[in-house]
Design a protein around this motif. Sequence first.
Motif, PDB file in Angstrom:
ATOM      1  N   PHE A  73      -3.861  10.204  -0.170  1.00 23.99           N
ATOM      2  CA  PHE A  73      -3.373  10.237   1.215  1.00 23.99           C
ATOM      3  C   PHE A  73      -4.445  10.759   2.176  1.00 23.99           C
ATOM      4  O   PHE A  73      -5.221  11.634   1.826  1.00 23.99           O
ATOM      5  CB  PHE A  73      -2.133  11.128   1.315  1.00 23.99           C
ATOM      6  N   VAL A  74      -4.438  10.203   3.370  1.00 27.68           N
ATOM      7  CA  VAL A  74      -5.363  10.633   4.425  1.00 27.68           C
ATOM      8  C   VAL A  74      -4.561  10.902   5.688  1.00 27.68           C
ATOM      9  O   VAL A  74      -3.693  10.110   6.045  1.00 27.68           O
ATOM     10  CB  VAL A  74      -6.357   9.534   4.847  1.00 27.68           C
ATOM     11  N   GLU A  92      -5.064  -3.140   8.402  1.00 31.25           N
ATOM     12  CA  GLU A  92      -4.760  -3.200   6.973  1.00 31.25           C
ATOM     13  C   GLU A  92      -4.331  -1.860   6.382  1.00 31.25           C
ATOM     14  O   GLU A  92      -4.020  -1.781   5.192  1.00 31.25           O
ATOM     15  CB  GLU A  92      -5.987  -3.671   6.199  1.00 31.25           C
ATOM     16  N   VAL A  93      -4.342  -0.813   7.199  1.00 31.23           N
ATOM     17  CA  VAL A  93      -4.001   0.501   6.655  1.00 31.23           C
ATOM     18  C   VAL A  93      -2.481   0.642   6.533  1.00 31.23           C
ATOM     19  O   VAL A  93      -1.746   0.386   7.483  1.00 31.23           O
ATOM     20  CB  VAL A  93      -4.585   1.636   7.526  1.00 31.23           C
ATOM     21  N   ARG A 111      -4.965   5.678   1.114  1.00 31.12           N
ATOM     22  CA  ARG A 111      -6.409   5.354   1.161  1.00 31.12           C
ATOM     23  C   ARG A 111      -6.669   3.852   0.981  1.00 31.12           C
ATOM     24  O   ARG A 111      -6.191   3.256   0.008  1.00 31.12           O
ATOM     25  CB  ARG A 111      -7.180   6.131   0.074  1.00 31.12           C
ATOM     26  N   PRO A 112      -7.446   3.279   1.921  1.00 37.21           N
ATOM     27  CA  PRO A 112      -7.944   1.925   1.719  1.00 37.21           C
ATOM     28  C   PRO A 112      -9.344   1.979   1.109  1.00 37.21           C
ATOM     29  O   PRO A 112      -9.887   0.991   0.630  1.00 37.21           O
ATOM     30  CB  PRO A 112      -8.010   1.356   3.136  1.00 37.21           C
ATOM     31  N   THR A 113      -9.939   3.146   1.119  1.00 34.55           N
ATOM     32  CA  THR A 113     -11.253   3.507   0.604  1.00 34.55           C
ATOM     33  C   THR A 113     -11.350   4.991   0.926  1.00 34.55           C
ATOM     34  O   THR A 113     -10.557   5.484   1.726  1.00 34.55           O
ATOM     35  CB  THR A 113     -12.375   2.692   1.289  1.00 34.55           C
ATOM     36  N   SER A 114     -12.280   5.737   0.302  1.00 33.19           N
ATOM     37  CA  SER A 114     -12.153   7.195   0.411  1.00 33.19           C
ATOM     38  C   SER A 114     -13.235   7.930   1.206  1.00 33.19           C
ATOM     39  O   SER A 114     -13.332   9.151   1.124  1.00 33.19           O
ATOM     40  CB  SER A 114     -12.033   7.808  -0.985  1.00 33.19           C
ATOM     41  N   GLU A 115     -14.025   7.201   1.979  1.00 32.13           N
ATOM     42  CA  GLU A 115     -15.061   7.887   2.776  1.00 32.13           C
ATOM     43  C   GLU A 115     -14.481   9.058   3.568  1.00 32.13           C
ATOM     44  O   GLU A 115     -14.984  10.182   3.503  1.00 32.13           O
ATOM     45  CB  GLU A 115     -15.740   6.905   3.755  1.00 32.13           C
ATOM     46  N   TRP A 139     -12.375   6.519 -10.345  1.00 27.65           N
ATOM     47  CA  TRP A 139     -11.642   5.312 -10.736  1.00 27.65           C
ATOM     48  C   TRP A 139     -10.237   5.495 -10.189  1.00 27.65           C
ATOM     49  O   TRP A 139      -9.564   6.468 -10.548  1.00 27.65           O
ATOM     50  CB  TRP A 139     -11.596   5.186 -12.262  1.00 27.65           C
ATOM     51  N   CYS A 140      -9.800   4.595  -9.348  1.00 28.13           N
ATOM     52  CA  CYS A 140      -8.477   4.787  -8.754  1.00 28.13           C
ATOM     53  C   CYS A 140      -7.920   3.478  -8.201  1.00 28.13           C
ATOM     54  O   CYS A 140      -8.517   2.424  -8.361  1.00 28.13           O
ATOM     55  CB  CYS A 140      -8.552   5.838  -7.644  1.00 28.13           C
ATOM     56  N   ASN A 141      -6.772   3.585  -7.584  1.00 29.70           N
ATOM     57  CA  ASN A 141      -6.186   2.453  -6.869  1.00 29.70           C
ATOM     58  C   ASN A 141      -6.409   2.648  -5.373  1.00 29.70           C
ATOM     59  O   ASN A 141      -6.534   3.781  -4.900  1.00 29.70           O
ATOM     60  CB  ASN A 141      -4.688   2.352  -7.176  1.00 29.70           C
TER      61      ASN A 141
END
Length: 518
Positions: A73-74, A92-93, A111-115, A139-141
Motif C-alpha cells: 500500500f502507498v 491505472e492506479v 502499488r503499481p510499482t514501488s519507487e 519478488w511480489c505482485n
Amino acid sequence: MSSQLGIEVKKDADFSTWYTQVLKRSEMLEYYEEVSGCYIIRPLAYYIWQEIQSFFDSAIKKMGVEDTYFPMFVSQRQLEREKDHVEGFAPEVAWVTKAGSSEMENPIAIRPTSETVMYPYFSKWIRTHRDLPLKLNQWCNVVRWEFKKPQPFIRTREFLWQEGHTAHFTKEEADAEVHQILELYRQVYEDLLAVPVIKGVKSEKEKFAGGLYTTTIEGFIPTTGRGIQAATSHCLGQNFAKMFDIVVEDPNALANSEGKEAKKLHVWQNSWGLTTRSIGVMVMIHGDDKGLVLPPRIASVQVIVIPCGLTVRTSEEEKKRVEEKINDVVKELNSSGIKAKADLRDNYTPGYKFNHWELRGVPLRLEIGPRDLQKNQTLSVRRDNGVKKAIPLDELITCIPEILNTIHKDMFEKAKKIYDEHVKVILKWEDFVPALDGKNVVLVPWCEQEHCEDKIKEKSSRSNTEQEPEDDKAPSMGAKSLCIPFEQPKEPAIVPGETKCISCDGFAKRYALFGRSY
Ligand code: 87F
C-alpha cells in the motif's frame, strides 16, 4: 472435462482462441470469473515462474543484491511525490477507499510499482558513501488497472514480478549494473525460455518518464507480427534522489571542511523489472497446433515414459516386466537430475497418453514395450519436431541430457531464424507500412525526435491507410519505436548529416526498431 480435450483451432487461423485454449487445456491457467483481467496461475505455469526466479535470484545475489519486502500500500501523499512519473500512469492506479462499510478518511493506493514506497526509506538509510551501493530486490505482485483488452500473462491487472532498486555513488557504477541486469534478462529469455530477444535503449518517448534512460529487451510474436517488451532495466539518474532527498556527504569535501556543513551529493539509482509476461511470450512463440511446447530447462516434466505395444494377448508377466523397466528408467533418470515421470495409467491407451502429454508440452517422450525390452532400447520422440530416435537403455544417462540440450538449442535457433527474417531493414517510407502489414518489425534510419515518433505512429495506423477497421486479426494500431538496438546494421551505414530520417526531413542518428506491439 474440457482439460481432456485437444486444441480445436489452428494457431495460424485464430491465434487468440488458440492461445487461451492452450493455456487452459494444458492446465497452465484458469480464468478467474470474479474479476476481469485476473487469472489463476496453475502449478504447470507457476513451476516455470519458480525456475525463472531461482535462476535470476541466484545471479543477482552474486552481484550483492539482497531480498526485501515492502508493503503493497502507498499513501496518496507518497505516491504523488514524484509527479512527472506518476502523472501519465495515474489512471491505472487502484485505490482502497472503504474499510468494511465506512469510507476511509485517507484512501490508500495499491502499488503499481514501488519507487514511491521504497525511496523515502532509501533516504533514511543512506547517509554516507559507505552505505552505498544499496541493492534491494523484491519478488511480489503489483496492480495496474488497465482498460485495454486483457490477455493472460501478457496484459493482466495483477501480475507477479521482481523489482530491483539500487543506489550507487557514481554514474559509472549505475551504468554498469543496468547492462549487467539486462544481460541477465537476455539469459532468462534465451537460455531458459529459448526465446530470442533484441537488446537496446528506449526512445525518449518510450523510456520510463521518471528516469534518465531505459534499456530493454524486445521480443517478437511471429503469428501476429507484433513486437513485445520483454523486460526493462532503467538508469534513473539522480531524478528520484532529488525528489526523495537521497544524499550522501561528499567524502572529498569532508576532508578539508572546517566545521562547515559538508556538500551533499545525490546518489545514482537504477530500477529493473521482469514479469510473468515472460511465460506468455514463451507459450506464444513455441506452442503449436497440438498445444504447449516447453523448452526443457523450465519444464516440470522433461521426459514422460509411456508403456507401448501391450495388447490383450500380452501376458500379465510381460506387462509387469515392461512396467518395472519403466519404473527403473524413471528412477535412473531422476537420480541423475532429469525430471522424468511414468504414465502407467491402465485405463488409457498409449495414443490418448501421447496427446495428453503433447498438449502439456513435455519435451521428450520415451516409449517402452516388450519388443524394446528384447532389444534393450527405447524409442524417443521429441515434442518440438516429432523426430524419433531409438536409444539403448544402457546409454540413457548420457543420451537424454544431450537430446534435451539439443531440443533447447533447436527451439531457440528456430525462433531466432523466424525473428531475424521478420526484422526488415527499410530505407524508404513507402516500404514502411507494407512491411508492417507483412507481419514484420522494421529497422529504419531515424532522427530520434519525439514529434517524429508521434507522426510515424499516426502515419502507420490503419485508419490512415484506408483499410479495415480495428480487429484482432487486422491490427489498425500504429507503430511505436520498440528500441534503438545496441547492435546496429552495418549496411548501409548511417552517415551523420547525410542519411535522412525514414519519416521526416531531419537527419538520421541511428537505426531504430519500430513495430506494432503489445
Ligand atoms: C502504473 C501506475 C503508476 C509503470 C505504472 O519498469 C506508476 C507506474 O511507474 C510506473 N506503470 N511504471 C513504471 C515502472 C518503472 C520500473 N519500476 C521498477 C520498472 C521496473 C521495476
